[in-house]
Design a protein around this motif. Structure first.
Motif, mmCIF file in Angstrom:
data_model
loop_
_atom_site.group_PDB
_atom_site.id
_atom_site.type_symbol
_atom_site.label_atom_id
_atom_site.label_comp_id
_atom_site.label_asym_id
_atom_site.label_seq_id
_atom_site.Cartn_x
_atom_site.Cartn_y
_atom_site.Cartn_z
ATOM 1 N N THR A 5 0.833 -1.202 0.000
ATOM 2 C CA THR A 5 0.000 0.000 0.000
ATOM 3 C C THR A 5 0.867 1.251 0.000
ATOM 4 O OG1 THR A 5 -0.055 0.166 2.408
ATOM 5 C CG2 THR A 5 -1.757 -1.220 1.363
ATOM 6 N N ASN A 6 0.248 2.374 -0.343
ATOM 7 C CA ASN A 6 0.950 3.657 -0.266
ATOM 8 C C ASN A 6 1.380 3.932 1.169
ATOM 9 O OD1 ASN A 6 0.740 4.198 -2.991
ATOM 10 N ND2 ASN A 6 -1.154 5.362 -2.779
ATOM 11 N N GLY A 7 0.571 3.479 2.130
ATOM 12 C CA GLY A 7 0.917 3.666 3.539
ATOM 13 C C GLY A 7 2.210 2.957 3.905
ATOM 14 N N GLN A 8 2.413 1.773 3.375
ATOM 15 C CA GLN A 8 3.657 1.051 3.646
ATOM 16 C C GLN A 8 4.857 1.804 3.066
ATOM 17 O OE1 GLN A 8 2.025 -2.603 1.935
ATOM 18 N NE2 GLN A 8 2.744 -3.677 3.773
ATOM 19 N N VAL A 9 4.690 2.337 1.876
ATOM 20 C CA VAL A 9 5.780 3.107 1.254
ATOM 21 C C VAL A 9 6.072 4.343 2.100
ATOM 22 C CG1 VAL A 9 6.501 4.393 -0.792
ATOM 23 C CG2 VAL A 9 5.227 2.258 -1.056
ATOM 24 N N LYS A 10 5.032 5.019 2.554
ATOM 25 C CA LYS A 10 5.219 6.237 3.354
ATOM 26 C C LYS A 10 5.807 5.926 4.729
ATOM 27 C CE LYS A 10 1.897 8.980 0.884
ATOM 28 N NZ LYS A 10 0.673 9.739 0.873
ATOM 29 N N ARG A 11 5.521 4.749 5.276
ATOM 30 C CA ARG A 11 6.139 4.369 6.552
ATOM 31 C C ARG A 11 7.624 4.062 6.364
ATOM 32 N NH1 ARG A 11 1.218 2.157 7.316
ATOM 33 N NH2 ARG A 11 1.766 0.037 6.669
ATOM 34 N N GLU A 52 9.210 2.554 -5.712
ATOM 35 C CA GLU A 52 7.870 2.160 -6.140
ATOM 36 C C GLU A 52 7.414 1.035 -5.225
ATOM 37 O OE1 GLU A 52 5.686 1.670 -10.375
ATOM 38 O OE2 GLU A 52 7.782 1.063 -10.298
ATOM 39 N N GLY A 53 6.204 1.158 -4.708
ATOM 40 C CA GLY A 53 5.688 0.135 -3.809
ATOM 41 C C GLY A 53 5.560 -1.207 -4.489
ATOM 42 N N GLY A 54 4.818 -1.239 -5.552
ATOM 43 C CA GLY A 54 4.614 -2.471 -6.296
ATOM 44 C C GLY A 54 4.137 -2.168 -7.695
ATOM 45 N N LEU A 55 4.313 -3.112 -8.562
ATOM 46 C CA LEU A 55 3.806 -2.993 -9.918
ATOM 47 C C LEU A 55 2.328 -3.340 -9.907
ATOM 48 C CD1 LEU A 55 6.675 -4.870 -11.796
ATOM 49 C CD2 LEU A 55 6.419 -2.394 -11.489
ATOM 50 N N PRO A 80 13.650 12.706 -4.024
ATOM 51 C CA PRO A 80 13.269 11.339 -4.362
ATOM 52 C C PRO A 80 11.905 11.283 -5.041
ATOM 53 C CG PRO A 80 14.070 11.469 -2.108
ATOM 54 C CD PRO A 80 13.896 12.882 -2.597
ATOM 55 N N VAL A 81 11.734 10.290 -5.879
ATOM 56 C CA VAL A 81 10.475 10.095 -6.599
ATOM 57 C C VAL A 81 9.759 8.910 -5.976
ATOM 58 C CG1 VAL A 81 9.439 9.561 -8.830
ATOM 59 C CG2 VAL A 81 11.525 10.951 -8.731
ATOM 60 N N LEU A 82 8.520 9.152 -5.524
ATOM 61 C CA LEU A 82 7.670 8.084 -5.015
ATOM 62 C C LEU A 82 6.642 7.770 -6.084
ATOM 63 C CD1 LEU A 82 7.043 9.378 -1.398
ATOM 64 C CD2 LEU A 82 8.558 7.543 -2.090
ATOM 65 N N LEU A 83 6.619 6.516 -6.512
ATOM 66 C CA LEU A 83 5.702 6.121 -7.592
ATOM 67 C C LEU A 83 4.572 5.270 -7.052
ATOM 68 C CD1 LEU A 83 8.596 5.194 -9.952
ATOM 69 C CD2 LEU A 83 7.084 7.135 -10.250
#
Length: 165
Positions: free
Chosen positions: A13-19, A49-52, A162-165
């Motif tokens: 999830t986006n939350g996991q990436v943000k954590r 990138e979190g996941g494809l 940084p780029v968050l995708l």
């Protein structure tokens, strides 16, 4: 088609990436890139990138192939000295890829980039995302300084954040 990989990607999830990459970590990475670029004529980008999803995921797009796509999309190849370097993290796979433009790639052997990626992945396995990226940027900086030191007339050709995708 690897069902476990598909599920893993769809569950990120986006939350996991943000954590993993809160604003303070993103700021520290950006500062590391700024400091790096003050010492050489290269350009460093970091993307996570979190996941494809969708077609790339179901076709089994590899982290390397995705990194090459982003290298083009983020225009990392579009630098005066052909010394752009993309550090890419695909969080669902905990895979790091480094794509270097032809100027620096001609000077640094592929196994050196591979070694940097594996060191970063080891840090990520310990959930040390900030430390892993910052040390990765520092190692890349060493190669760029060695082969393309600052000439005092370097402009910042690519964004440092940084780029968050």
């Amino acid at each position: 088609m690897n069902i476990q990989r598909i599920v893993r990607h769809l569950l990120v999830t986006n939350g996991q990436v943000k954590r993993a990459f809160p604003p303070s970590t993103l700021s520290r990475i950006e500062q590391a890139i700024k400091a790096s670029e003050a010492s050489h004529v290269g350009e460093v980008r970091f993307a996570v990138e979190g996941g494809l999803d969708g077609v790339p995921l179901f076709k089994g797009l590899s982290p390397r192939d995705r990194a090459i796509e982003l290298f083009s999309h983020l225009r990392v190849w579009d630098t005066q000295h052909n010394t752009g370097v993309l550090i890419y993290l695909l969080l669902a796979d905990r895979a790091v890829e480094i794509v270097a433009d032809r100027g620096i790639h001609a000077k640094v052997e592929s196994q050196e980039w591979f070694r940097v990626c594996r060191q970063m992945e080891e840090a990520f396995r310990r959930s040390d995302f900030e430390g892993g990226v910052v040390r990765g940027v520092e190692t890349v900086t060493g190669y760029l300084v060695q082969h393309f030191p600052s000439n005092g007339d370097d402009s910042n050709e690519l964004a440092d954040e940084p780029v968050l995708l």
